[in-house]
Design a protein around this motif. Sequence first.
Motif, short mmCIF file in Angstrom:
data_model
loop_
_atom_site.label_atom_id
_atom_site.label_comp_id
_atom_site.label_asym_id
_atom_site.label_seq_id
_atom_site.Cartn_x
_atom_site.Cartn_y
_atom_site.Cartn_z
N GLU A 31 0.81 -1.21 0.00
CA GLU A 31 0.00 0.00 0.00
C GLU A 31 0.85 1.26 0.00
OE1 GLU A 31 -4.12 -1.64 2.10
OE2 GLU A 31 -2.60 -0.65 3.34
N ALA A 32 2.11 1.14 0.41
CA ALA A 32 3.03 2.29 0.39
C ALA A 32 3.73 2.44 -0.95
CB ALA A 32 4.07 2.15 1.50
N ALA A 33 3.64 1.43 -1.81
CA ALA A 33 4.38 1.43 -3.08
C ALA A 33 3.59 2.16 -4.16
CB ALA A 33 4.67 0.00 -3.51
N ARG A 34 4.22 3.17 -4.76
CA ARG A 34 3.61 3.89 -5.87
C ARG A 34 4.25 3.53 -7.20
NH1 ARG A 34 4.02 9.98 -4.08
NH2 ARG A 34 6.08 9.23 -3.49
N PHE A 35 5.17 2.54 -7.18
CA PHE A 35 5.88 2.14 -8.39
C PHE A 35 6.05 0.63 -8.39
CE2 PHE A 35 9.82 1.07 -10.61
CZ PHE A 35 9.59 1.66 -11.85
N VAL A 36 5.80 0.02 -9.55
CA VAL A 36 5.98 -1.42 -9.70
C VAL A 36 6.45 -1.71 -11.12
CG1 VAL A 36 3.59 -1.91 -10.43
CG2 VAL A 36 4.91 -3.69 -9.26
N VAL A 37 7.25 -2.73 -11.28
CA VAL A 37 7.59 -3.25 -12.61
C VAL A 37 6.85 -4.56 -12.78
CG1 VAL A 37 9.41 -4.10 -14.13
CG2 VAL A 37 9.87 -2.17 -12.60
N ILE A 38 6.07 -4.68 -13.86
CA ILE A 38 5.35 -5.92 -14.14
C ILE A 38 6.07 -6.62 -15.29
CG2 ILE A 38 3.67 -4.66 -15.58
CD1 ILE A 38 1.65 -6.92 -14.83
N SER A 39 6.40 -7.90 -15.09
CA SER A 39 7.08 -8.69 -16.11
C SER A 39 6.13 -9.77 -16.62
CB SER A 39 8.34 -9.35 -15.52
OG SER A 39 9.25 -8.35 -15.10
N THR A 40 6.11 -9.91 -17.95
CA THR A 40 5.23 -10.88 -18.59
C THR A 40 6.03 -11.63 -19.66
OG1 THR A 40 4.51 -9.23 -20.22
CG2 THR A 40 3.18 -9.45 -18.22
N VAL A 41 5.40 -12.69 -20.18
CA VAL A 41 6.04 -13.48 -21.23
C VAL A 41 5.00 -13.86 -22.27
CG1 VAL A 41 5.73 -15.65 -19.97
CG2 VAL A 41 7.52 -15.48 -21.71
N GLY A 42 5.41 -13.83 -23.53
CA GLY A 42 4.50 -14.18 -24.61
C GLY A 42 5.26 -14.81 -25.75
N PRO A 43 4.57 -15.12 -26.86
CA PRO A 43 5.21 -15.78 -28.00
C PRO A 43 6.40 -15.02 -28.57
CG PRO A 43 2.82 -15.83 -28.22
CD PRO A 43 3.12 -14.94 -27.07
N GLU A 44 6.35 -13.68 -28.48
CA GLU A 44 7.46 -12.88 -29.03
C GLU A 44 8.62 -12.73 -28.06
OE1 GLU A 44 4.27 -11.66 -28.97
OE2 GLU A 44 3.75 -12.07 -31.06
N GLY A 45 8.42 -13.14 -26.79
CA GLY A 45 9.48 -13.01 -25.80
C GLY A 45 8.96 -12.41 -24.51
#
Length: 200
Positions: free
Chosen positions: A38-52
């Motif tokens: 709840e204190a975090a105003r920044f996040v990196v989201i990592s995903t994966v798909g057919p292109e990488g």
Amino acid sequence: MTPITSIEELETHYGTAVPNALTKVVTSVTPHYRTWIEAARFVVISTVGPEGTDGSPRGDDEAVVDILDDKTLLLPDWLGNNRIDSLRNIVRDDRVSLMFMVPECKNVVRVNGTAIVTVDDEMRARFEKRGKLPRSVIAITVGEMYFQCAKALMRSGLWQGLGADVKLPTAGEFIKERDALFDAKGYDDGYAEYSKPRMW
């Protein structure tokens, strides 16, 4: 260079994991993790798909995600450049990882799980700001959650800044590097105005 080609070779090289590195893992949002997220105003989201793979920074002027329950995090997707790389990946492969950061804090919190993209009115309405709604909401189901020790951020001196003598390329200069006729200054001037903390 010679690659390591087996898990056995890798584990032999590194040895046994520090016990606390394994026992610190939780599978739902505990009270302490709730306070941190709840204190975090920044996040990196990592995903994966057919292109990488794709890693996308997300930020807000308050908590970057909403905690729906102890297994579910909601991340709004606000109007942007419409590349939708992360969203494309999630639709085709639901695996995601999140890394939450809080300025001046040397720890980070990591979440691994699965996600869906929804445009349900009820979900979008949770994030209404100044009459604006996100384009969609990413609903993340927590598989595991744990804090990352402070060594990386301490070693990098991340929150100490780079210093005034370091000249980094602007967004416009990145584009001009690929297109010599591009108006980098005009783009950067407009981008600076757009990036002022209003966003909605």
